[in-house]
Motif scaffolding. Structure first.
Motif, PDB file in Angstrom:
ATOM      1  N   LEU A 120       0.924  -1.367  -0.155  1.00 17.71           N
ATOM      2  CA  LEU A 120      -0.234  -0.034  -0.121  1.00 17.71           C
ATOM      3  C   LEU A 120       1.021   1.160   0.072  1.00 17.71           C
ATOM      4  CD1 LEU A 120      -2.592   1.363   0.383  1.00 17.71           C
ATOM      5  CD2 LEU A 120      -2.864   1.563   3.286  1.00 17.71           C
ATOM      6  N   ARG A 121       2.138   1.427   1.205  1.00 18.88           N
ATOM      7  CA  ARG A 121       3.071   2.550   1.080  1.00 18.88           C
ATOM      8  C   ARG A 121       3.362   2.386   0.288  1.00 18.88           C
ATOM      9  NH1 ARG A 121       2.446   2.975   7.394  1.00 18.88           N
ATOM     10  NH2 ARG A 121       0.384   3.368   7.916  1.00 18.88           N
ATOM     11  N   GLY A 122       4.327   1.546  -0.866  1.00 23.62           N
ATOM     12  CA  GLY A 122       5.233   1.742  -1.442  1.00 23.62           C
ATOM     13  C   GLY A 122       6.083   0.819  -1.350  1.00 23.62           C
ATOM     14  N   TRP A 123       7.512   1.192  -0.838  1.00 22.92           N
ATOM     15  CA  TRP A 123       8.946   0.336  -0.788  1.00 22.92           C
ATOM     16  C   TRP A 123       9.608   0.450   0.167  1.00 22.92           C
ATOM     17  CZ3 TRP A 123       8.992  -3.936  -5.104  1.00 22.92           C
ATOM     18  CH2 TRP A 123       8.311  -3.016  -5.230  1.00 22.92           C
ATOM     19  N   GLY A 130       4.341  -4.570   9.520  1.00 25.77           N
ATOM     20  CA  GLY A 130       3.410  -3.556   9.445  1.00 25.77           C
ATOM     21  C   GLY A 130       3.763  -2.687   8.573  1.00 25.77           C
ATOM     22  N   ASP A 131       5.040  -2.124   7.626  1.00 28.04           N
ATOM     23  CA  ASP A 131       4.996  -0.674   8.060  1.00 28.04           C
ATOM     24  C   ASP A 131       4.570  -0.770   6.497  1.00 28.04           C
ATOM     25  OD1 ASP A 131       6.277  -2.209   5.714  1.00 28.04           O
ATOM     26  OD2 ASP A 131       8.622  -1.592   6.725  1.00 28.04           O
ATOM     27  N   LEU A 132       3.739  -1.851   5.986  1.00 25.59           N
ATOM     28  CA  LEU A 132       2.734  -1.573   4.834  1.00 25.59           C
ATOM     29  C   LEU A 132       3.918  -1.229   3.353  1.00 25.59           C
ATOM     30  CD1 LEU A 132      -0.761  -0.484   5.556  1.00 25.59           C
ATOM     31  CD2 LEU A 132       0.613  -2.520   5.392  1.00 25.59           C
ATOM     32  N   ARG A 133       4.894  -1.645   3.667  1.00 22.53           N
ATOM     33  CA  ARG A 133       5.753  -1.657   1.871  1.00 22.53           C
ATOM     34  C   ARG A 133       6.588  -2.996   1.544  1.00 22.53           C
ATOM     35  NH1 ARG A 133       7.387   4.030   1.188  1.00 22.53           N
ATOM     36  NH2 ARG A 133       6.027   5.338   2.784  1.00 22.53           N
ATOM     37  N   THR A 134       7.176  -3.135   0.815  1.00 23.86           N
ATOM     38  CA  THR A 134       7.433  -4.294  -0.194  1.00 23.86           C
ATOM     39  C   THR A 134       9.037  -3.562  -0.129  1.00 23.86           C
ATOM     40  OG1 THR A 134       5.336  -3.920  -1.407  1.00 23.86           O
ATOM     41  CG2 THR A 134       7.747  -5.654  -2.014  1.00 23.86           C
ATOM     42  N   ALA A 222       2.696  -6.301   1.873  1.00 16.57           N
ATOM     43  CA  ALA A 222       4.494  -5.874   1.626  1.00 16.57           C
ATOM     44  C   ALA A 222       4.714  -6.858   0.712  1.00 16.57           C
ATOM     45  CB  ALA A 222       4.833  -6.712   2.813  1.00 16.57           C
ATOM     46  N   CYS A 223       3.725  -8.393  -0.087  1.00 15.35           N
ATOM     47  CA  CYS A 223       3.863  -9.181  -1.271  1.00 15.35           C
ATOM     48  C   CYS A 223       4.036  -8.077  -2.807  1.00 15.35           C
ATOM     49  CB  CYS A 223       3.033 -10.039  -1.144  1.00 15.35           C
ATOM     50  SG  CYS A 223       2.668 -10.909   0.006  1.00 15.35           S
ATOM     51  N   VAL A 224       3.459  -8.657  -3.595  1.00 13.40           N
ATOM     52  CA  VAL A 224       3.700  -8.568  -4.841  1.00 13.40           C
ATOM     53  C   VAL A 224       2.811  -9.458  -5.671  1.00 13.40           C
ATOM     54  CG1 VAL A 224       4.609  -8.399  -7.243  1.00 13.40           C
ATOM     55  CG2 VAL A 224       6.461  -7.544  -5.259  1.00 13.40           C
ATOM     56  N   SER A 225       1.580  -8.725  -6.923  1.00 13.62           N
ATOM     57  CA  SER A 225       0.608  -9.762  -6.740  1.00 13.62           C
ATOM     58  C   SER A 225       0.201 -10.177  -8.438  1.00 13.62           C
ATOM     59  CB  SER A 225      -0.349  -8.857  -5.590  1.00 13.62           C
ATOM     60  OG  SER A 225      -0.748  -8.367  -6.514  1.00 13.62           O
ATOM     61  N   LEU A 226       0.227 -10.599  -8.567  1.00 15.86           N
ATOM     62  CA  LEU A 226      -0.071 -11.058 -10.847  1.00 15.86           C
ATOM     63  C   LEU A 226      -1.564 -11.534 -10.484  1.00 15.86           C
ATOM     64  CD1 LEU A 226       3.716 -11.907 -11.633  1.00 15.86           C
ATOM     65  CD2 LEU A 226       2.450  -9.526 -12.016  1.00 15.86           C
ATOM     66  N   PRO A 227      -1.460 -11.196 -12.276  1.00 16.43           N
ATOM     67  CA  PRO A 227      -3.031 -12.014 -12.049  1.00 16.43           C
ATOM     68  C   PRO A 227      -3.058 -13.689 -12.122  1.00 16.43           C
ATOM     69  CG  PRO A 227      -2.749 -10.225 -13.820  1.00 16.43           C
ATOM     70  CD  PRO A 227      -1.758 -10.269 -12.453  1.00 16.43           C
ATOM     71  N   ALA A 228      -3.451 -14.324 -11.724  1.00 16.22           N
ATOM     72  CA  ALA A 228      -4.131 -15.570 -11.589  1.00 16.22           C
ATOM     73  C   ALA A 228      -3.096 -16.676 -13.585  1.00 16.22           C
ATOM     74  CB  ALA A 228      -5.153 -15.984 -11.580  1.00 16.22           C
ATOM     75  N   ASP A 229      -3.356 -16.133 -14.219  1.00 13.80           N
ATOM     76  CA  ASP A 229      -2.817 -16.943 -15.313  1.00 13.80           C
ATOM     77  C   ASP A 229      -1.617 -16.003 -15.714  1.00 13.80           C
ATOM     78  OD1 ASP A 229      -3.461 -13.999 -16.122  1.00 13.80           O
ATOM     79  OD2 ASP A 229      -3.694 -14.648 -17.947  1.00 13.80           O
ATOM     80  N   VAL A 230      -1.005 -15.246 -14.964  1.00 10.23           N
ATOM     81  CA  VAL A 230       0.016 -14.961 -15.147  1.00 10.23           C
ATOM     82  C   VAL A 230       1.513 -15.554 -14.124  1.00 10.23           C
ATOM     83  CG1 VAL A 230       2.086 -13.240 -15.199  1.00 10.23           C
ATOM     84  CG2 VAL A 230       0.029 -12.247 -16.333  1.00 10.23           C
TER      85      VAL A 230
END
Length: 256
Positions: A120-123, A130-134, A222-230
């Motif tokens: 949510l908050r970037g990197w 809990g910092d909401l960063r990747t 904190a994760c990275v997400s991609l579409p299911a087919d990807v």
């Protein structure tokens, strides 16, 4: 009854994540020793000189967009890299591309680009729980799993009903199905184990459970997400023989 593959024991990583620094020594000589000897008489060139030492191979080039500093974190033995970049440190939409290195050392685009989400908050270069960063950096990716059956992954795959994601995301979107397929990012985890493993070598305060998983239409914790087919395509492409890594962070920082 859940289906679980027999997983190999913990694997020993064979390549360091940093470059080796060369150390050069110097010799001190006395003034007498520093005096050059008399030049010897000219000699005829040797006719059958022995073979010359072959030059050392150059270090593999970096994937497009990856700068020399970041390149030093990619093991020379790695020939597959998922590069995920955001526009700035504070953005949560990113672009992901899978690159592969051929026998000549050149990197080529193997798949993508795909639109991805990050936290949510970037990197951040210093992720804490809990910092909401990747996390920014280069990390191994060697273990996979999910709630759904193995789609043909080359990585060890753990199918388990514990891959659940109830509730809603930051935009009110349902999270159900987000963990249908996951790839564990080796940040603060024990490599060679199921992504569900909760051991945290850096301590729980540094976060954990950072995965590449199915996109739910909004930013992540904190994760990275991609579409299911990807994700299915990625699972069939990532090859442990290639020692794959993920390179992720703001584009300008990855380019350094």
């Amino acid at each position: 009854m859940p289906v679980r593959k027999v997983r190999p024991g913990p694997r020993v990583l064979t390549a360091a994540l940093c470059a080796t620094l060369a150390v050069i020594g110097y010799m001190t000589v006395s003034p007498e020793e520093a005096t050059p000897p008399a030049a010897p008489a000219p000699r005829a060139a040797a006719k059958n000189a022995g073979p010359q030492a072959a030059p050392l191979p150059a270090a593999p080039a970096a994937p497009p967009g990856v700068g020399p500093v970041t390149r030093t974190q990619i093991p020379d033995s790695t020939s597959q890299a998922l590069v995920v970049t955001g526009k700035t440190r504070d953005t949560n939409v990113a672009t992901a591309v899978l690159y592969e290195r051929d026998g000549t050392g050149k990197w080529r685009q193997a798949a993508g680009p795909w639109t991805a989400h990050n936290a949510l908050r970037g990197w951040t270069t210093h992720h804490v729980a809990g910092d909401l960063r990747t996390p920014i950096g280069v990390f191994r990716i060697g273990d996979a799993g999910g709630r759904l059956p193995d789609p043909g992954a080359l990585l060890p795959y753990d199918q388990d009903e514990e891959f659940v994601s109830p509730g809603t995301g930051f935009l009110g979107e349902p999270l159900e199905g987000s963990f249908d397929y996951v790839v564990a990012i080796d940040y603060n985890r024990l490599p060679g184990t199921t992504p569900l493993n909760k051991e945290r070598p850096l301590g729980p305060e540094r976060g954990g459970g950072v995965w590449v998983h199915v996109d739910h239409g909004g930013p992540t914790q904190a994760c990275v997400s991609l579409p299911a087919d990807v994700m299915r395509q990625l699972l069939r492409a990532l090859n442990p023989v290639r020692e794959p890594v993920i390179v992720m962070g703001p584009a300008d920082e990855i380019a350094r």
